[in-house]
Scaffold this active site. Structure first.
Site, mmCIF file in Angstrom:
data_model
loop_
_atom_site.group_PDB
_atom_site.id
_atom_site.type_symbol
_atom_site.label_atom_id
_atom_site.label_comp_id
_atom_site.label_asym_id
_atom_site.label_seq_id
_atom_site.Cartn_x
_atom_site.Cartn_y
_atom_site.Cartn_z
ATOM 1 N N GLN A 390 2.081 -3.314 -5.335
ATOM 2 C CA GLN A 390 0.771 -3.382 -6.008
ATOM 3 C C GLN A 390 0.919 -3.691 -7.486
ATOM 4 O OE1 GLN A 390 -0.521 0.567 -5.262
ATOM 5 N NE2 GLN A 390 -1.556 0.071 -3.342
ATOM 6 N N VAL A 396 -0.218 -12.468 -7.947
ATOM 7 C CA VAL A 396 -0.163 -12.610 -6.484
ATOM 8 C C VAL A 396 -0.909 -11.457 -5.812
ATOM 9 C CG1 VAL A 396 1.387 -12.554 -4.473
ATOM 10 C CG2 VAL A 396 1.939 -13.992 -6.423
ATOM 11 N N HIS A 430 7.834 -16.736 1.125
ATOM 12 C CA HIS A 430 9.189 -16.486 0.619
ATOM 13 C C HIS A 430 10.189 -17.366 1.375
ATOM 14 C CE1 HIS A 430 7.629 -12.948 -1.509
ATOM 15 N NE2 HIS A 430 8.750 -12.983 -2.200
HETATM 16 C C1 LIG Z 1 -1.296 -5.564 1.016
HETATM 17 C C2 LIG Z 1 -1.803 -5.218 -0.343
HETATM 18 C C3 LIG Z 1 -2.806 -6.280 -0.812
HETATM 19 C C4 LIG Z 1 -2.483 -3.865 -0.261
HETATM 20 O O1 LIG Z 1 -2.944 -3.490 -1.519
HETATM 21 P P1 LIG Z 1 -3.462 -1.993 -1.781
HETATM 22 O O2 LIG Z 1 -3.815 -1.900 -3.196
HETATM 23 O O3 LIG Z 1 -2.464 -1.043 -1.234
HETATM 24 O O4 LIG Z 1 -4.746 -1.928 -0.869
HETATM 25 P P2 LIG Z 1 -5.788 -0.713 -0.688
HETATM 26 O O5 LIG Z 1 -5.921 -0.420 0.746
HETATM 27 O O6 LIG Z 1 -5.431 0.394 -1.613
HETATM 28 O O7 LIG Z 1 -7.198 -1.345 -1.126
HETATM 29 C C5 LIG Z 1 -7.319 -2.154 -2.225
HETATM 30 C C6 LIG Z 1 -8.768 -2.539 -2.450
HETATM 31 O O8 LIG Z 1 -9.416 -2.826 -1.225
HETATM 32 C C7 LIG Z 1 -10.641 -2.087 -1.168
HETATM 33 N N1 LIG Z 1 -10.949 -1.765 0.226
HETATM 34 C C8 LIG Z 1 -10.351 -0.835 1.003
HETATM 35 N N2 LIG Z 1 -10.931 -0.836 2.221
HETATM 36 C C9 LIG Z 1 -11.928 -1.767 2.182
HETATM 37 C C10 LIG Z 1 -12.885 -2.243 3.133
HETATM 38 N N3 LIG Z 1 -12.938 -1.753 4.380
HETATM 39 N N4 LIG Z 1 -13.721 -3.226 2.755
HETATM 40 C C11 LIG Z 1 -13.691 -3.735 1.505
HETATM 41 N N5 LIG Z 1 -12.803 -3.331 0.570
HETATM 42 C C12 LIG Z 1 -11.935 -2.366 0.910
HETATM 43 C C13 LIG Z 1 -10.374 -0.852 -1.981
HETATM 44 O O9 LIG Z 1 -11.584 -0.290 -2.456
HETATM 45 C C14 LIG Z 1 -9.565 -1.411 -3.109
HETATM 46 O O10 LIG Z 1 -10.429 -2.039 -4.045
HETATM 47 P P3 LIG Z 1 -10.087 -2.088 -5.621
HETATM 48 O O11 LIG Z 1 -8.793 -2.860 -5.739
HETATM 49 O O12 LIG Z 1 -11.233 -2.836 -6.196
HETATM 50 O O13 LIG Z 1 -9.965 -0.675 -6.051
HETATM 51 C C15 LIG Z 1 -0.655 -5.097 -1.400
HETATM 52 O O14 LIG Z 1 0.309 -4.213 -0.943
HETATM 53 C C16 LIG Z 1 0.000 -6.422 -1.667
HETATM 54 O O15 LIG Z 1 -0.452 -7.167 -2.522
HETATM 55 N N6 LIG Z 1 1.126 -6.742 -0.955
HETATM 56 C C17 LIG Z 1 1.797 -8.011 -1.000
HETATM 57 C C18 LIG Z 1 2.318 -8.303 -2.347
HETATM 58 C C19 LIG Z 1 3.239 -9.468 -2.325
HETATM 59 O O16 LIG Z 1 3.610 -10.005 -1.326
HETATM 60 N N7 LIG Z 1 3.646 -9.898 -3.475
HETATM 61 C C20 LIG Z 1 4.565 -10.958 -3.580
HETATM 62 C C21 LIG Z 1 5.200 -10.877 -4.868
HETATM 63 S S1 LIG Z 1 6.538 -12.000 -5.008
#
Ligand SMILES: CC(C)(COP(=O)(O)OP(=O)(O)OC[C@H]1O[C@@H](n2cnc3c(N)ncnc32)[C@H](O)[C@@H]1OP(=O)(O)O)[C@@H](O)C(=O)NCCC(=O)NCCS
Length: 500
Positions: A390, A396, A430
């Protein structure tokens, strides 16, 4: 001594005592702070306070006499040793400095050993050959130039959609066709064109992948604006614009509303801005700070040289010496080589992080007066794998949340399924960015990314606090060199093993 004498000497003595106690207080300040903490922890606070009160209320002469008597008679009190957890002591700054000194010393030894063993391997000219095979042919640069065709295509489709000249479905079809070509065209070219080097190929695919994510976001945001416009029109609103909430920094810039944003200038600002998520009105800075810009540019140039030098001098020899144990499947030697590679690999990754996410992105942002500088958060404090993902790559992560994760959740997919889908997509990219330039499909990067899901589950379930943080660091320090060794080994076997 007469009464009068005492009256004269009294204040002087008090003054001297006060001066002494002040200097003593200054020098022992930190110790007293600890004593205060300690007193709290062993329940001595009350008695100390009482003693203090009686001292302040009583005669000053009496007080100092009692104090000096007490000092002479007792030199012990109830207290814990500093390293006991119950002492409440937590200032380990000196230990942190010791760690840094040890790190510098041990790396200086490694550096010397490396120089004595291999001599100087750093070769700036070799960098050019990593990008170009033939100085007269620049396939990677040409491919990057061709990418503008897809940018203009996206803008053209959006303009037609805004005018209503084409239907929403047809517009989306053209958009997806455009995005599919952005994904497949560079891949096919890199695979078919022998003149393109692996580094040149990785650069081209990186450019196209960024463009793909940006144009996907552009398509989505403009679609949301049309949907809002229709909803407003339906609710008999007079305005045909799509307002986005203005921020304080917008006041200096002109506020754009849909479809006024559909211009070449607006789209190219987004293409070069350090973000993957499109917005009609980005937060903007009032001016370019030249000092900041020059510092970031200096860092970019210096760190790029350092990165290349470290790879040539430190990483390449270790990788080369790892090929034999890998081919012979000598397990103990393989582990030894892996641990040897882990240190330079990790150092290079950390330098790359600073170079890319701090120096380069801030440089671009400053140049474009782009206001949102949150390119990373404190991923180094991650106590869970989820927290790391996160926080380490915010552009990304923001794109994944806005254009993939939340839409999936809104369509009724479960949180677990949506997270797995995001990691699957990330794993695909990746692998795409590594396998295509190397022209071999081994799925190591894909598996490394997909392994994050069970690892995240394990760490959040069984490890807490510092143990969780250590587990995240371990996965970064050991996980990456495993993937690097696997790819290099396979590449070596494929391209060089048959040669005598
Ligand atoms: C998968 C991923 C997106 C999950 O992110 P997260 O922050 O753990 O997700 P969460 O479940 O906590 O929810 C995040 C958001 O979704 C919202 N959400 C949760 N359930 C929801 C629903 N049913 N409907 C709408 N929104 C919802 C939350 O309110 C939160 O909103 P906010 O950001 O505005 O506060 C994150 O782990 C990620 O980006 N992974 C891949 C990263 C990656 O591959 N990076 C590459 C780098 S090289």
């Amino acid at each position: 001594m007469t009464m009068g004498d005492r009256e004269i000497v009294g204040p002087i003595t008090r003054q001297r005592r006060a001066t002494f106690s002040m200097t003593r207080r200054g020098s022992l300040k930190s110790l007293n702070e600890f004593k205060g903490l300690n007193a709290k922890s062993v329940g001595k606070g009350k008695s100390d306070r009482k003693a203090q009160e009686s001292q302040t209320n009583g005669n000053p002469n009496e007080k100092s006499k009692r104090k000096s008597h007490g000092d002479k008679l007792s030199c012990h009190k109830l207290q814990e040793s500093l390293l006991s957890s119950s002492s409440g002591f937590s200032n380990y700054r000196g230990i942190l400095n010791w760690c840094v000194v040890m790190l510098v010393l041990s790396n200086a030894r490694l550096f010397l050993e490396n120089l004595l063993k291999y001599g100087i391997l750093v070769d700036p000219i070799q960098i050019v050959s990593l990008f170009l095979k033939d100085p007269n042919s620049w396939p990677a640069a040409c491919l990057a130039l061709v990418s503008h065709v897809f940018v203009i295509m996206a803008l053209y489709v959006e303009r037609q959609l805004a005018k209503g000249s084409i239907s929403e479905q047809f517009g989306m079809f053209i958009h997806f066709l455009n995005l599919s070509i952005i994904l497949c065209f560079p891949m096919a070219t890199v695979l078919c064109l022998p003149s393109i080097t692996p580094v040149g190929g990785a650069f081209t695919l990186g450019v196209y992948t960024i463009l793909l994510l940006k144009l996907y976001s552009y398509k989505d945001v403009n679609k949301w604006c049309r949907e809002r416009r229709q909803t407003k029109a339906r609710s008999l609103s007079r305005s045909l614009s799509c307002p986005s909430t203005p921020t304080a920094s917008d006041s200096t810039e002109t506020h754009v509303s849909y479809p006024g944003n559909l211009s070449l200038r607006d789209l190219y600002y987004f293409v070069f801005a350090p973000t993957l998520c499109y917005e009609l009105n980005f937060p903007r800075c009032p001016r370019i700070r030249m000092g900041f810009l020059l510092r970031r540019m200096f860092e970019m140039l210096l760190l790029a040289q350092l990165l290349v030098g470290l790879i040539q001098q430190w990483m390449v020899p270790v990788i080369q010496s790892s090929m034999k144990p890998l081919q012979e499947m000598d397990f103990s030697r393989m582990v030894e080589r892996l641990l040897r590679l882990a240190i330079p690999n990790h150092l290079i990754w950390l330098i790359f992080f600073y170079w890319f996410f701090h120096s380069s992105m801030n440089f671009m942002a400053e140049l474009l007066k782009f206001g949102d500088r949150e390119f990373y958060r404190d991923w180094w404090n991650s106590e869970t794998v989820t927290y790391f993902w996160q926080n380490w790559n915010i552009p990304v992560h923001k794109w994944c949340l806005r254009h993939f994760y939340k839409p999936l959740l809104r369509r009724g997919a479960s949180k677990w399924a949506s997270q797995s889908a995001v990691f699957f997509l990330s794993a695909f990219f990746h692998e795409y960015l590594v396998s295509v330039p190397l022209r071999m499909f081994r799925l190591w990067a894909f598996m490394g990314m997909m392994a994050q899901l069970p690892l995240a589950f394990f760490v959040s379930r069984y490890l807490r606090g510092n143990y969780g943080n250590a587990a995240v660091w371990m996965s970064l320090i050991i996980g990456q060199p495993i993937a690097v060794l696997m790819y290099v080994h396979d590449y070596y076997v494929l391209h060089h093993a048959e040669r005598p």
